[in-house]
Design an enzyme around this catalytic site. Structure first.
Site, mmCIF file in Angstrom:
data_model
loop_
_atom_site.group_PDB
_atom_site.id
_atom_site.type_symbol
_atom_site.label_atom_id
_atom_site.label_comp_id
_atom_site.label_asym_id
_atom_site.label_seq_id
_atom_site.Cartn_x
_atom_site.Cartn_y
_atom_site.Cartn_z
ATOM 1 N N TYR B 130 13.902 -16.702 35.012
ATOM 2 C CA TYR B 130 13.994 -15.579 34.074
ATOM 3 C C TYR B 130 13.054 -14.466 34.517
ATOM 4 C CZ TYR B 130 14.693 -12.850 29.951
ATOM 5 O OH TYR B 130 15.051 -11.825 29.114
ATOM 6 N N GLN B 191 20.197 -15.257 25.182
ATOM 7 C CA GLN B 191 21.549 -15.502 25.698
ATOM 8 C C GLN B 191 21.529 -15.893 27.179
ATOM 9 O OE1 GLN B 191 20.386 -12.712 24.350
ATOM 10 N NE2 GLN B 191 21.011 -10.870 25.461
ATOM 11 N N GLU B 327 -7.898 -18.538 32.949
ATOM 12 C CA GLU B 327 -6.783 -18.437 33.892
ATOM 13 C C GLU B 327 -7.317 -17.977 35.256
ATOM 14 O OE1 GLU B 327 -4.175 -15.243 32.936
ATOM 15 O OE2 GLU B 327 -2.550 -15.940 34.231
ATOM 16 N N HIS B 328 -8.096 -16.905 35.257
ATOM 17 C CA HIS B 328 -8.715 -16.385 36.487
ATOM 18 C C HIS B 328 -10.226 -16.430 36.334
ATOM 19 C CE1 HIS B 328 -4.903 -13.966 35.955
ATOM 20 N NE2 HIS B 328 -4.681 -14.492 37.146
ATOM 21 N N ASP B 361 -3.039 -11.657 42.760
ATOM 22 C CA ASP B 361 -1.812 -11.329 42.030
ATOM 23 C C ASP B 361 -0.669 -11.013 42.973
ATOM 24 O OD1 ASP B 361 -2.853 -11.626 39.533
ATOM 25 O OD2 ASP B 361 -3.340 -9.512 39.246
ATOM 26 N N HIS B 420 13.611 -59.948 29.453
ATOM 27 C CA HIS B 420 12.871 -59.481 30.624
ATOM 28 C C HIS B 420 12.438 -60.683 31.467
ATOM 29 C CE1 HIS B 420 12.772 -55.681 28.529
ATOM 30 N NE2 HIS B 420 11.982 -55.122 29.422
#
Lengths: 438, 438
Positions: B130, B191, B327-328, B361, B420
């Protein structure tokens, strides 16, 4: 009667699609109840745990009694038969050896531009392990979840297990001891998940929660996700057996039933290139059901979700198998190796006639927590990586930033992120000035 | 005024906890709308896609026009400035090299008991990517998601990207071309997620969906999870900078603002052992804001979520950094290496003064899709493993089953799973009979 499909029939694709689409789980909507239990534990801590435990597990516990003491665990270990203890110890050692090979390597390299880059793996700080109570309280699952966590290097493994009526299978405590579990609490349900995620006066929170549970536990794990990490949500267990005419029908039937006895929603499927084997297995299943202690459960599973599919060749079975993406795939056939090499989607493959899936459930060493409900198309069984995380590491010096930095400035600008571009450009300019001054 | 905390203050712990608990995202409840959109696509296929695209993206498309043609992509590539194309190519090559080192090894061993066991990695069959439309349509994100998928060996990478008013940044198509994306559709929102998960007449379904998106996309991904795999749900971006007196305040300020310009919910934090640096950075941020094109966004982020924390030493900052699990993480300090070695929780570490986060980045090669909102405590950035899965493989022969099988029989019986136990015992008995007969 078990479902029978033949790949040669004109209606086969439709029948196979229906088999794939079978819904084996009734999803119970317990989300509101779970939200209120979690809120209760967050607000009231231990008091809420004690209250819910009295209400749902039917026994009273004081805050000081939430944790099992070393003495209690000692007594449980002493109560286990030596043979069972030896079997657990063998399983523990083999699981440990298998998972030790999964510990990932760190990586570091300095490339042609002079950029140093790589990554470093380290263990998650603490993990909570949910163990169901009552009949589904399996010592083997304790080992399968806790041993990889310890191999990964998790410092604090915390187990929760409900003790309905105050009762607990001593094997579960023995397995926890063998696996090196650090703390054990006699709580269960959504309240235990909430305690692990948010902590109480007695229980420090953990960073990730793993392990199977009922609808309440699953809903609670979904709700606390983000606050903590969670593992996959496991569905009912399943086996697919690919077998040719060389397979032993009694053994195949035994393996189908070993899966079916788990619960009514379990699924056992045989795909075979031999119509004779198909008949023989169908008969052997009925014969073996006659003496199986959990026959009622196994019969319901086999009747409602079992299937025998005949195919012209096991080659032709491979695309079907990949579409099913079975949790467990047994291949009992002459060319088992060649077939296995071409399998793309499965949780675990059991090769040849002498590898019943149950050996993997207990003592082979591989993990028995495997992707269900076709999720082997995109996910893997539990392993050491589930208890570690990777930090990427990057270092530039003025020369390497000069080499790759201009492209970052360009991309920052075309993405409309001038601040990104400037954070690189400000250093490049300083280097240029320094060079000019030198 | 940006939040200022001093680790020496008596109220520090409380202030730090408040910073950790800051909610930076308004969660919009779009779940019902998303459920109806998904149902629409499942029932109507292409017709629903076309309808929603007209409604939400404001342009009309025929079924044959859903996919971008090779010609359209060629024209987009031709429209990109050569400098930008070269920068994208450099980024692509470096991302590919970095991720190639992540491809995991298969493993197979035969142990002392004669059990053959190991695992095999293979790629997920197909992946949907996406890509947001409009301003957040970043070519760098296309590379960061699609290149690792291709390195993993994913055969079919399908991109969806909405084109509001029919418009699309040609750089996004160019990045897709460079990354080897196989199919591109001009659809977005819930969608598009539904089409990827369930398929339509034009679009074949995929097995896993990755990539960032708005609240509708995130809700749709949660809903289709199970039908397909999904990646993590990304939150607003964040940076933590650890800096001592040797750091350049202008550079630190530029890095804080590069993060802050992403969106108002982004977070930039400086922890420093130097009160002088703290003052100088605070002043430099204000000075640089004066000329930053996205100053309005960056100023709101810095004001509402930024922080400057002073500590007696960067040693003392490490536990705080691990609690934030940024995150960074940039470390601009004399002993950056020693400090970095002790970090436990972070998505990525940027070492030294010449490694601005923006270089990661875009062009360093490491992935910029990293765990946000403290989830680096339990998860890793995007990588090749996210596009692969591991199948465990096990093989016993009669001798090795005789060695480990009895323990499996024991454990099956103590767990109350006689089926088993029997699936193993039936083979052990046959071997014993065969041996006796021999």
């Amino acid at each position: 009667m078990v479902l029978r499909l033949d790949a040669g029939d004109p209606g086969f694709e439709q029948g196979f699609l229906a088999l794939l689409a079978q819904k084996r789980e009734v999803s119970v909507d317990v989300d509101e109840a779970v939200a209120s239990i979690i809120a209760g534990v967050r607000e009231q801590g231990d008091a809420a745990l004690i209250d819910y435990t009295a209400r749902f597990d039917g026994h009273t516990v004081a805050p000081a009694g939430l944790a099992f003491t070393a003495d209690e665990i000692d007594r449980a270990v002493a109560a286990v038969e030596p043979e069972a203890m030896a079997a657990l110890r063998l399983a523990r050692d083999r699981i440990e050896a298998y998972h030790r090979a999964q510990v990932p390597q760190d990586h570091e390299t300095t490339d042609a531009a002079g950029v140093r880059l790589g990554w470093r793996w380290n263990a998650i700080d603490s993990v909570g392990l949910y163990v169901p109570g009552g009949k589904a309280s399996y010592p083997s699952s304790v080992l399968m979840n806790a041993v990889p966590a310890k191999v990964a290097g998790v410092e604090r493994v915390v187990m929760v297990v409900p003790t309905p009526g105050g009762e607990l299978n001593p094997l579960v405590l023995a397995a926890a001891r063998l696996a090196g579990v650090d703390e054990i609490y006699r709580i269960g349900g959504a309240q235990a998940v909430a305690a692990l995620a948010y902590g109480t006066q007695t229980i420090r929170p953990v960073v990730k929660i793993v392990g199977p549970g009922n609808a309440y536990v699953a809903a609670a794990k979904r709700r606390v996700f983000g606050q903590v990490g969670i593992d996959m949500i496991a569905g009912p267990s399943e086996v697919l057996i690919l077998a040719d005419a060389t397979a032993n029908p009694d053994w195949v039937a035994a393996d189908l039933l070993a899966q079916a006895e788990h619960d009514e929603a379990a699924q056992s499927i045989l795909i075979t290139s031999s119509p004779d084997l198909a008949e023989a297995v169908a008969a052997a299943v009925e014969a073996q059901l006659a003496t199986l202690p959990r026959a009622e459960i196994a019969r319901a599973s086999w009747r409602d979700h079992g299937a025998i599919v005949t195919v012209p060749s096991l080659e032709a079975a491979l695309p079907l198998s990949d579409r099913i993406a079975p949790e467990h795939l047994e291949i009992e056939a002459e060319d088992a190796e060649a077939l296995a090499a071409r399998v793309r989607n499965a949780g675990a493959i059991f090769l040849g006639s002498h590898t019943p899936e149950a050996v993997g459930d207990y003592v082979a060493g591989s993990n028995h927590v495997l992707p269900t409900a076709r999720s082997a198309r995109f996910s893997s069984g539990l392993g050491v990586l589930d208890f570690m995380k990777r930090i990427s590491v990057l270092r530039c010096d003025p020369a390497s930033l000069a080499a790759i930095g201009p492209a970052a400035v360009t991309l920052g600008r075309v993405e409309g992120l001038e601040g990104h571009a400037r954070s690189v450009a400000i250093r490049l300019e300083a280097s240029r000035r320094a060079d000019a001054g030198a």
